[in-house]
Scaffold this motif. Sequence first.
Motif, PDB file in Angstrom:
ATOM      1  N   ASP B  20     -28.324  25.154   6.663  1.00 50.00           N
ATOM      2  CA  ASP B  20     -27.142  25.333   5.812  1.00 50.00           C
ATOM      3  C   ASP B  20     -25.902  24.707   6.437  1.00 50.00           C
ATOM      4  O   ASP B  20     -24.974  24.318   5.726  1.00 50.00           O
ATOM      5  N   ASP B  21     -25.857  24.625   7.757  1.00 52.55           N
ATOM      6  CA  ASP B  21     -24.655  24.123   8.422  1.00 52.55           C
ATOM      7  C   ASP B  21     -24.748  22.631   8.763  1.00 52.55           C
ATOM      8  O   ASP B  21     -23.913  22.114   9.490  1.00 52.55           O
ATOM      9  N   LEU B  22     -25.757  21.960   8.211  1.00 51.46           N
ATOM     10  CA  LEU B  22     -25.909  20.532   8.489  1.00 51.46           C
ATOM     11  C   LEU B  22     -24.930  19.741   7.629  1.00 51.46           C
ATOM     12  O   LEU B  22     -24.932  19.858   6.404  1.00 51.46           O
ATOM     13  N   THR B  23     -24.090  18.922   8.247  1.00 49.00           N
ATOM     14  CA  THR B  23     -23.196  18.080   7.460  1.00 49.00           C
ATOM     15  C   THR B  23     -23.986  16.903   6.897  1.00 49.00           C
ATOM     16  O   THR B  23     -25.010  16.489   7.454  1.00 49.00           O
ATOM     17  N   GLY B  42     -13.937  13.162  11.474  1.00 47.30           N
ATOM     18  CA  GLY B  42     -14.533  14.479  11.263  1.00 47.30           C
ATOM     19  C   GLY B  42     -13.661  15.404  10.446  1.00 47.30           C
ATOM     20  O   GLY B  42     -13.885  16.628  10.454  1.00 47.30           O
ATOM     21  N   ALA B  43     -12.685  14.864   9.742  1.00 44.56           N
ATOM     22  CA  ALA B  43     -11.757  15.696   8.969  1.00 44.56           C
ATOM     23  C   ALA B  43     -11.438  15.083   7.616  1.00 44.56           C
ATOM     24  O   ALA B  43     -10.436  15.426   7.010  1.00 44.56           O
ATOM     25  N   ALA B  44     -12.293  14.174   7.158  1.00 41.17           N
ATOM     26  CA  ALA B  44     -12.120  13.534   5.844  1.00 41.17           C
ATOM     27  C   ALA B  44     -10.775  12.841   5.718  1.00 41.17           C
ATOM     28  O   ALA B  44     -10.209  12.756   4.628  1.00 41.17           O
ATOM     29  N   THR B  62     -16.560   7.614  -4.435  1.00 43.95           N
ATOM     30  CA  THR B  62     -16.901   7.763  -3.024  1.00 43.95           C
ATOM     31  C   THR B  62     -16.767   9.225  -2.624  1.00 43.95           C
ATOM     32  O   THR B  62     -16.034   9.987  -3.252  1.00 43.95           O
ATOM     33  N   ASN B  63     -17.480   9.601  -1.603  1.00 39.44           N
ATOM     34  CA  ASN B  63     -17.514  10.998  -1.169  1.00 39.44           C
ATOM     35  C   ASN B  63     -17.580  11.052   0.352  1.00 39.44           C
ATOM     36  O   ASN B  63     -18.508  10.482   0.928  1.00 39.44           O
ATOM     37  N   PRO B  64     -16.614  11.707   1.001  1.00 42.53           N
ATOM     38  CA  PRO B  64     -16.733  11.883   2.455  1.00 42.53           C
ATOM     39  C   PRO B  64     -18.010  12.655   2.783  1.00 42.53           C
ATOM     40  O   PRO B  64     -18.486  13.467   1.995  1.00 42.53           O
ATOM     41  N   CYS B  66     -18.406  13.823   6.262  1.00 41.10           N
ATOM     42  CA  CYS B  66     -18.244  14.493   7.557  1.00 41.10           C
ATOM     43  C   CYS B  66     -17.891  15.963   7.435  1.00 41.10           C
ATOM     44  O   CYS B  66     -18.102  16.721   8.377  1.00 41.10           O
ATOM     45  N   VAL B  67     -17.336  16.370   6.314  1.00 45.51           N
ATOM     46  CA  VAL B  67     -16.876  17.755   6.180  1.00 45.51           C
ATOM     47  C   VAL B  67     -17.620  18.507   5.101  1.00 45.51           C
ATOM     48  O   VAL B  67     -17.256  19.637   4.772  1.00 45.51           O
ATOM     49  N   VAL B  68     -18.639  17.903   4.549  1.00 49.43           N
ATOM     50  CA  VAL B  68     -19.379  18.553   3.475  1.00 49.43           C
ATOM     51  C   VAL B  68     -20.827  18.730   3.897  1.00 49.43           C
ATOM     52  O   VAL B  68     -21.362  17.984   4.713  1.00 49.43           O
ATOM     53  N   SER B  69     -21.459  19.719   3.317  1.00 51.08           N
ATOM     54  CA  SER B  69     -22.826  20.029   3.706  1.00 51.08           C
ATOM     55  C   SER B  69     -23.799  19.038   3.082  1.00 51.08           C
ATOM     56  O   SER B  69     -23.577  18.511   1.998  1.00 51.08           O
ATOM     57  N   SER B  72     -25.009  20.165  -0.289  1.00 52.46           N
ATOM     58  CA  SER B  72     -24.199  19.929  -1.486  1.00 52.46           C
ATOM     59  C   SER B  72     -24.589  18.641  -2.200  1.00 52.46           C
ATOM     60  O   SER B  72     -24.146  18.383  -3.308  1.00 52.46           O
TER      61      SER B  72
END
Lengths: 206, 173
Positions: B20-23, B42-44, B62-64, B66-69, B72
């Motif tokens: 669950d915590d995998l970016t 690491g902060a979009a 486009t979608n960052p 680094c900060v999303v799982s 998702s």
Amino acid sequence: MRPKWRRPALISALLLVNVAAAGAPGAAEWATGSNTLASPESFSAMTDINKRSAAYFTELSKVLTNPRCTNCHPAGDRPRQGDTTRLHQPPVFRGKDGFGLESMRCPICHESANFDPGGMPGHAEWHLAPREMAWEGKTGSQICAQIKDPKRNGNRSPRDLIDHIGKDTLVGWAWAPGSGRKPAPGTQKEAGALVEAWVNSGAACP
Amino acid sequence: MTKLALTINGRGYGPMDVRDDLTMNDFLREFLGMTGTKFGCGAAQCLSCVVIVDLPDGTSHTNPTCVVSAASFHGKKIRTIEGHAEDGQLTVLQKAFIEHFAFQCGYCTPGFLNEGQVLLERLARTPVARADLETTIAEALDGHLCRCTGYVKYHEAMRDVILANSRRFLKDG
């Protein structure tokens, strides 16, 4: 030979440095002196109902002026971040519906729940409050007048506000903001109790 | 653990169990070895980590990562920088970036290429007036940070690709 005034001056300076190093409290604490919310019962000694009603709202203002709330109730078209309320980075904008521009919608990064590994706060309805609900830079009195105005509060009655502040889950995020973020004062239940007491006492503004 | 199944560059992956915590960034780089997508801030904020998400309505954004799982992205179709060239043939945009010497270290380049590709596809659907071209490019690339180049050559490369195909991308082409 050292001047006689040097030692007292040095001691005073050291004391001042220690006080400063203890850290200044956040804006909400500094203004109100507490990260808790007083219960409606604690105002029972105030016999003047209007003054008591205004006091309820003053206490509630600790929540409404907290960065967890004002960051998404901005005066302009850009949200803010953090306890320093810096402008949101990357640069994002309100868009037509408060959910961002077409090229950068809020849900692109903000998932349905907080994602702590990415330091990313989240909620299924993450978006900006409408412009007419801007709280940034306003006093508790100004927010009070605004929050009572159906034209500026989403056409809500005072009774609607009890549920909105006391139960809405996006509002509730303020008390569970994820790691690295300080929650709003008190709890959502306590804030809801203050709103209810305020409404029931005539919704007077400070 | 969460089930994850998605399409990357036209190929299906999963279903597989991921933490669950995998970016998403770690999923691409560490799990799949697709290191074309970078980890910058690491902060979009630098947008070197973005991938293209293709929506069912035919649009893309486009979608960052680094900060999303990773979770998702379940069910989504994405394109990474690895999916741009086909059989070794670079895209028009990739060639333009090279011809214009638009990048130096190259770390931000996948992000710029993904964003630029999304812009070209958007203009192909909804052309803009030539008078609005500079603003359109600037707004599209806004937010992508580059420490090496000063951005000018990225912008010029985009402009040249669009002007070379003006009938496709511009209202008054």
